[in-house]
Design a protein around this motif. Structure first.
Motif, PDB file in Angstrom:
ATOM      1  N   ARG A 198      -8.526   2.842   2.875  1.00  0.00           N
ATOM      2  CA  ARG A 198      -7.100   2.530   3.603  1.00  0.00           C
ATOM      3  C   ARG A 198      -7.451   2.240   5.313  1.00  0.00           C
ATOM      4  NH1 ARG A 198      -6.592   4.838  -1.224  1.00  0.00           N
ATOM      5  NH2 ARG A 198      -4.454   4.816  -2.079  1.00  0.00           N
ATOM      6  N   MET A 199      -7.475   1.334   5.372  1.00  0.00           N
ATOM      7  CA  MET A 199      -7.660   0.774   6.698  1.00  0.00           C
ATOM      8  C   MET A 199      -9.176   1.489   7.664  1.00  0.00           C
ATOM      9  SD  MET A 199      -5.451  -1.511   7.457  1.00  0.00           S
ATOM     10  CE  MET A 199      -5.579  -1.741   9.141  1.00  0.00           C
ATOM     11  N   GLN A 200      -9.785   1.377   6.434  1.00  0.00           N
ATOM     12  CA  GLN A 200     -11.382   2.295   6.665  1.00  0.00           C
ATOM     13  C   GLN A 200     -12.261   1.302   7.370  1.00  0.00           C
ATOM     14  OE1 GLN A 200     -13.207   3.369   2.943  1.00  0.00           O
ATOM     15  NE2 GLN A 200     -14.789   4.508   4.004  1.00  0.00           N
ATOM     16  N   ARG A 201     -12.893   1.800   8.506  1.00  0.00           N
ATOM     17  CA  ARG A 201     -13.836   1.291   9.297  1.00  0.00           C
ATOM     18  C   ARG A 201     -15.287   1.431   9.049  1.00  0.00           C
ATOM     19  NH1 ARG A 201     -12.183  -2.274  13.536  1.00  0.00           N
ATOM     20  NH2 ARG A 201     -14.213  -2.911  13.608  1.00  0.00           N
ATOM     21  N   LEU A 202     -15.861   0.695   8.613  1.00  0.00           N
ATOM     22  CA  LEU A 202     -17.446   0.585   8.435  1.00  0.00           C
ATOM     23  C   LEU A 202     -18.079  -0.350   9.227  1.00  0.00           C
ATOM     24  CD1 LEU A 202     -17.474   1.135   4.582  1.00  0.00           C
ATOM     25  CD2 LEU A 202     -17.727   2.917   6.095  1.00  0.00           C
ATOM     26  N   GLY A 203     -18.376  -0.187  10.517  1.00  0.00           N
ATOM     27  CA  GLY A 203     -19.108  -1.042  11.417  1.00  0.00           C
ATOM     28  C   GLY A 203     -18.005  -2.337  11.796  1.00  0.00           C
ATOM     29  N   ARG A 204     -18.294  -3.259  11.307  1.00  0.00           N
ATOM     30  CA  ARG A 204     -17.338  -4.600  11.655  1.00  0.00           C
ATOM     31  C   ARG A 204     -16.863  -4.971  10.309  1.00  0.00           C
ATOM     32  NH1 ARG A 204     -19.848  -9.778  10.173  1.00  0.00           N
ATOM     33  NH2 ARG A 204     -22.040  -9.253   9.334  1.00  0.00           N
ATOM     34  N   PHE A 205     -17.017  -3.940   9.294  1.00  0.00           N
ATOM     35  CA  PHE A 205     -16.016  -4.097   7.942  1.00  0.00           C
ATOM     36  C   PHE A 205     -14.840  -3.229   8.130  1.00  0.00           C
ATOM     37  CE2 PHE A 205     -20.030  -6.080   6.913  1.00  0.00           C
ATOM     38  CZ  PHE A 205     -19.682  -6.895   5.623  1.00  0.00           C
ATOM     39  N   MET A 206     -13.732  -3.572   7.457  1.00  0.00           N
ATOM     40  CA  MET A 206     -12.506  -2.787   7.392  1.00  0.00           C
ATOM     41  C   MET A 206     -12.083  -3.154   5.946  1.00  0.00           C
ATOM     42  SD  MET A 206      -8.901  -2.888   9.487  1.00  0.00           S
ATOM     43  CE  MET A 206      -9.559  -2.080  10.843  1.00  0.00           C
ATOM     44  N   LEU A 207     -11.762  -1.930   5.221  1.00  0.00           N
ATOM     45  CA  LEU A 207     -11.548  -2.070   4.009  1.00  0.00           C
ATOM     46  C   LEU A 207     -10.060  -1.673   3.838  1.00  0.00           C
ATOM     47  CD1 LEU A 207     -14.809  -1.527   4.293  1.00  0.00           C
ATOM     48  CD2 LEU A 207     -14.715  -0.678   1.867  1.00  0.00           C
ATOM     49  N   VAL A 240     -12.691 -12.625   8.924  1.00  0.00           N
ATOM     50  CA  VAL A 240     -13.243 -13.210   7.691  1.00  0.00           C
ATOM     51  C   VAL A 240     -12.299 -12.176   6.489  1.00  0.00           C
ATOM     52  CG1 VAL A 240     -15.129 -13.513   6.175  1.00  0.00           C
ATOM     53  CG2 VAL A 240     -15.285 -13.963   8.631  1.00  0.00           C
ATOM     54  N   ALA A 241     -11.860 -12.686   5.616  1.00  0.00           N
ATOM     55  CA  ALA A 241     -11.408 -12.062   4.436  1.00  0.00           C
ATOM     56  C   ALA A 241     -12.376 -12.049   3.282  1.00  0.00           C
ATOM     57  CB  ALA A 241      -9.936 -12.826   3.928  1.00  0.00           C
ATOM     58  N   LEU A 242     -12.436 -11.088   2.723  1.00  0.00           N
ATOM     59  CA  LEU A 242     -13.055 -10.767   1.531  1.00  0.00           C
ATOM     60  C   LEU A 242     -12.230 -10.410   0.248  1.00  0.00           C
ATOM     61  CD1 LEU A 242     -16.734  -9.048   0.539  1.00  0.00           C
ATOM     62  CD2 LEU A 242     -14.818  -9.627  -1.162  1.00  0.00           C
ATOM     63  N   LEU A 243     -11.857 -11.116  -0.578  1.00  0.00           N
ATOM     64  CA  LEU A 243     -10.548 -10.967  -1.290  1.00  0.00           C
ATOM     65  C   LEU A 243     -10.929 -11.012  -3.014  1.00  0.00           C
ATOM     66  CD1 LEU A 243      -7.459 -10.604  -1.721  1.00  0.00           C
ATOM     67  CD2 LEU A 243      -7.373 -13.264  -1.598  1.00  0.00           C
ATOM     68  N   GLY A 244     -10.492 -10.235  -3.601  1.00  0.00           N
ATOM     69  CA  GLY A 244     -10.430 -10.161  -5.298  1.00  0.00           C
ATOM     70  C   GLY A 244      -9.133  -9.451  -5.764  1.00  0.00           C
ATOM     71  N   LEU A 266     -14.971  -9.905  12.414  1.00  0.00           N
ATOM     72  CA  LEU A 266     -14.230  -8.589  11.520  1.00  0.00           C
ATOM     73  C   LEU A 266     -14.385  -9.397  10.061  1.00  0.00           C
ATOM     74  CD1 LEU A 266     -12.540  -5.962  11.324  1.00  0.00           C
ATOM     75  CD2 LEU A 266     -10.470  -7.436  11.477  1.00  0.00           C
ATOM     76  N   VAL A 267     -14.935  -8.386   9.309  1.00  0.00           N
ATOM     77  CA  VAL A 267     -14.777  -8.739   7.933  1.00  0.00           C
ATOM     78  C   VAL A 267     -13.810  -7.772   7.226  1.00  0.00           C
ATOM     79  CG1 VAL A 267     -16.016  -8.736   5.699  1.00  0.00           C
ATOM     80  CG2 VAL A 267     -16.943  -9.367   7.772  1.00  0.00           C
ATOM     81  N   PHE A 268     -12.561  -8.203   6.816  1.00  0.00           N
ATOM     82  CA  PHE A 268     -11.560  -7.462   5.812  1.00  0.00           C
ATOM     83  C   PHE A 268     -11.548  -7.676   4.548  1.00  0.00           C
ATOM     84  CE2 PHE A 268      -6.953  -6.377   4.932  1.00  0.00           C
ATOM     85  CZ  PHE A 268      -7.007  -5.173   5.585  1.00  0.00           C
ATOM     86  N   VAL A 269     -11.681  -6.596   3.919  1.00  0.00           N
ATOM     87  CA  VAL A 269     -12.056  -6.412   2.558  1.00  0.00           C
ATOM     88  C   VAL A 269     -10.606  -5.728   1.851  1.00  0.00           C
ATOM     89  CG1 VAL A 269     -13.295  -5.437   0.523  1.00  0.00           C
ATOM     90  CG2 VAL A 269     -14.323  -5.991   2.684  1.00  0.00           C
ATOM     91  N   PHE A 270      -9.903  -6.501   1.002  1.00  0.00           N
ATOM     92  CA  PHE A 270      -8.719  -6.312   0.408  1.00  0.00           C
ATOM     93  C   PHE A 270      -8.470  -6.823  -0.972  1.00  0.00           C
ATOM     94  CE2 PHE A 270      -7.616 -10.114   2.333  1.00  0.00           C
ATOM     95  CZ  PHE A 270      -6.362 -10.552   1.752  1.00  0.00           C
ATOM     96  N   GLY A 271      -7.156  -6.486  -1.440  1.00  0.00           N
ATOM     97  CA  GLY A 271      -6.738  -7.086  -2.653  1.00  0.00           C
ATOM     98  C   GLY A 271      -6.830  -6.275  -4.035  1.00  0.00           C
ATOM     99  N   SER A 272      -7.768  -5.326  -3.848  1.00  0.00           N
ATOM    100  CA  SER A 272      -7.790  -4.226  -5.112  1.00  0.00           C
ATOM    101  C   SER A 272      -8.512  -3.064  -4.861  1.00  0.00           C
ATOM    102  CB  SER A 272      -8.255  -5.145  -6.318  1.00  0.00           C
ATOM    103  OG  SER A 272      -8.552  -4.459  -7.781  1.00  0.00           O
ATOM    104  N   PHE A 273      -8.282  -2.216  -5.599  1.00  0.00           N
ATOM    105  CA  PHE A 273      -9.287  -0.987  -5.711  1.00  0.00           C
ATOM    106  C   PHE A 273     -10.685  -1.464  -6.118  1.00  0.00           C
ATOM    107  CE2 PHE A 273      -5.559   1.672  -5.380  1.00  0.00           C
ATOM    108  CZ  PHE A 273      -6.168   2.786  -4.988  1.00  0.00           C
ATOM    109  N   PHE A 274     -10.717  -2.330  -6.966  1.00  0.00           N
ATOM    110  CA  PHE A 274     -11.999  -2.918  -7.611  1.00  0.00           C
ATOM    111  C   PHE A 274     -12.810  -3.712  -6.415  1.00  0.00           C
ATOM    112  CE2 PHE A 274      -9.187  -2.852 -11.180  1.00  0.00           C
ATOM    113  CZ  PHE A 274      -9.992  -2.257 -12.035  1.00  0.00           C
ATOM    114  N   THR A 275     -11.978  -4.404  -5.753  1.00  0.00           N
ATOM    115  CA  THR A 275     -12.730  -5.120  -4.582  1.00  0.00           C
ATOM    116  C   THR A 275     -13.278  -4.170  -3.445  1.00  0.00           C
ATOM    117  OG1 THR A 275     -10.861  -6.746  -4.852  1.00  0.00           O
ATOM    118  CG2 THR A 275     -12.488  -7.231  -2.822  1.00  0.00           C
ATOM    119  N   VAL A 276     -12.490  -3.327  -3.034  1.00  0.00           N
ATOM    120  CA  VAL A 276     -13.055  -2.133  -2.329  1.00  0.00           C
ATOM    121  C   VAL A 276     -14.360  -1.425  -2.853  1.00  0.00           C
ATOM    122  CG1 VAL A 276     -12.515  -0.062  -0.762  1.00  0.00           C
ATOM    123  CG2 VAL A 276     -10.936  -2.299  -0.789  1.00  0.00           C
TER     124      VAL A 276
END
Length: 440
Positions: free
Chosen positions: A310-319, A343-347, A418-428
């Motif tokens: 939940r809006m979790q930051r890991l360096g330049r990644f946000m999940l 940048v979005a990483l989405l599944g 910034l890389v934002f990872v979202f869309g599903s528990f599986f993606t994160v």
């Protein structure tokens, strides 16, 4: 097999195999067995579950119980409540779902996932008690959590509803306090597209003679109507019976009586890492539990509460696991400004309102990395490509899985992005499984 439903064990005996000793099965062997035990993944209803629970004598728990339902905000509410209770010196048990990397995340005591041995012991007891009654993967796990809490006896058990409310396995246990956070369209394949009916289903966790707490100012009318029909002793809604307001440093919380007069307040509370609506709701829960928590412990619990994904930051990644329009609107307003690109990483899964989520999120990103998820519920990445193209997004690439999408991001983006990872528990979960690569 994905991380949400355990790991199948090919070629190994399962508890149903001839000569297999269930009391010696490993957790991975149990999870492989449970996946194939019931004909459907989701089978809402409490009749089968209640029969097994009665045989195990776990239709109630020897502690205070708080049950939390809602479309969004359940996990944040559970995390905040657990943190405040633990800071106040109380022992907690938490049951949540799904998990990210390890099944044990679902059952926690005092903030720590329980050991394999405790879960396997509970599974063996359930297997022996159920006879010819078929249980789903989630039902088996829910009963296991009840057995663990019955044995370990925490001061408070916090139960997160998996799907809906009224017919969810968690609702077998009568709570001392019930919370409904928000209502929005989600899980429409099981709950339907009538939002008032969804509200009634989620409000089914309320109990006669017990307090009902509604953690949103914008709630469908059916939630309050259901609480009234069930005869709850009080119905407390954010913005009416309790509220919060911004302060110069942090925020203020107030409890109100029927005349709108302030009966209790906390001033200058610390800013929280999770939604303040949920933090305010937790303070209202604390009042109904009747537990004594000192002011400094309350402040500490709020300030230190965190929740994976939940809006979790890991360096330049946000999940963030945001996968429906309501959650997408929330995170879109909180995306940080960056020197480089977003940048979005989405599944995503196919039973989500994918087009509406993309409509909300598309304007906020310069590039898209689309990951194909596994499993029967995973949407074909071409569906996402098609809608993004219709929205005018032309900077996108598709990958066969989350890991390969992460490869592309690490090769083609820089530290200012910034890389934002979202869309599903599986993606994160797919990114968390390779967390060590994020700082490479």
């Amino acid at each position: 097999m994905n991380t949400q439903s355990g790991t199948s064990v090919s070629g190994k005996q399962t508890p149903g195999s001839q000569g297999f000793a269930a009391d010696k099965a490993s957790l991975s062997e149990w999870l492989g067995y449970l996946e194939a035990l019931h004909p459907t993944e989701i089978d809402l209803g409490l009749d089968r579950l209640r029969q097994v629970a009665e045989r195990l004598d776990i239709t109630s728990l020897p502690c205070k119980v708080v049950t939390v339902a809602g479309t969004n905000g359940k996990g944040s509410t559970v995390a905040l409540l657990e943190s405040v209770l633990r800071a106040g010196g109380y022992r907690t048990g938490c049951y949540t779902s799904p998990h990210f990397l390890h099944y044990n995340e679902r059952i926690a005591l005092d903030g720590e996932p329980v050991a394999d041995e405790l879960i396997c012991k509970a599974f063996a007891q359930i297997e022996q008690a159920r006879g010819d009654i078929s249980l789903t993967y989630f039902e088996f796990g829910t009963l296991a959590a009840f057995l663990v809490f019955a044995e370990q006896k925490p001061d408070v058990a916090i139960l997160e509803v998996g799907l809906g409310g009224r017919l969810d396995a968690v609702n077998l246990i009568d709570p001392d306090v019930s919370v409904v956070t928000t209502i929005a369209l989600d899980h429409e394949s099981w709950l339907g597209s009538d939002i008032e009916q969804i509200g009634r289903e989620k409000a089914g966790i309320f109990r006669s003679g017990k307090p009902a707490i509604i953690g949103s100012q914008q709630i469908v009318s059916s939630v309050r109507e259901t609480a009234e029909a069930l005869g709850c002793c009080s119905i407390d809604q954010l913005g009416y019976q309790y509220r919060w307001s911004e302060a110069d440093q942090g925020w203020n919380w107030q409890q109100l009586n029927a005349e709108g007069e302030v009966t209790l307040q906390y001033l200058q509370l610390p800013n929280v890492n999770l939604p303040t609506d949920n933090a305010a709701t937790v303070l209202q829960v604390i009042q109904h539990l009747g537990l004594d928590i000192a002011g400094d412990a309350l402040y500490q619990g709020l300030a230190t509460a965190q929740l994976t994904g939940r809006m979790q930051r890991l360096g330049r990644f946000m999940l963030d696991v945001a996968h429906n329009p309501h959650a997408a609107e929330y995170v879109a307003k909180r995306l940080p400004q960056v020197e480089g690109k977003r940048v979005a990483l989405l599944g995503m899964l196919d039973d989500k309102d994918i087009e509406s989520v993309l409509d909300i999120m598309a304007p906020h990103f310069d590039a898209w990395y689309l990951a194909q998820l596994d499993g029967p519920r995973a949407t074909d990445v071409k569906r996402i490509e098609s809608h993004l193209s219709a929205l005018g997004c032309d900077n996108m690439r598709s990958f066969e899985n989350v890991s390969s999408a992460l490869d592309g991001i690490l090769e083609e983006t820089c530290d200012q992005d910034l890389v934002f990872v979202f869309g599903s528990f599986f993606t994160v979960a797919g990114v968390l499984a390779e967390k060590e690569r994020l700082s490479a």
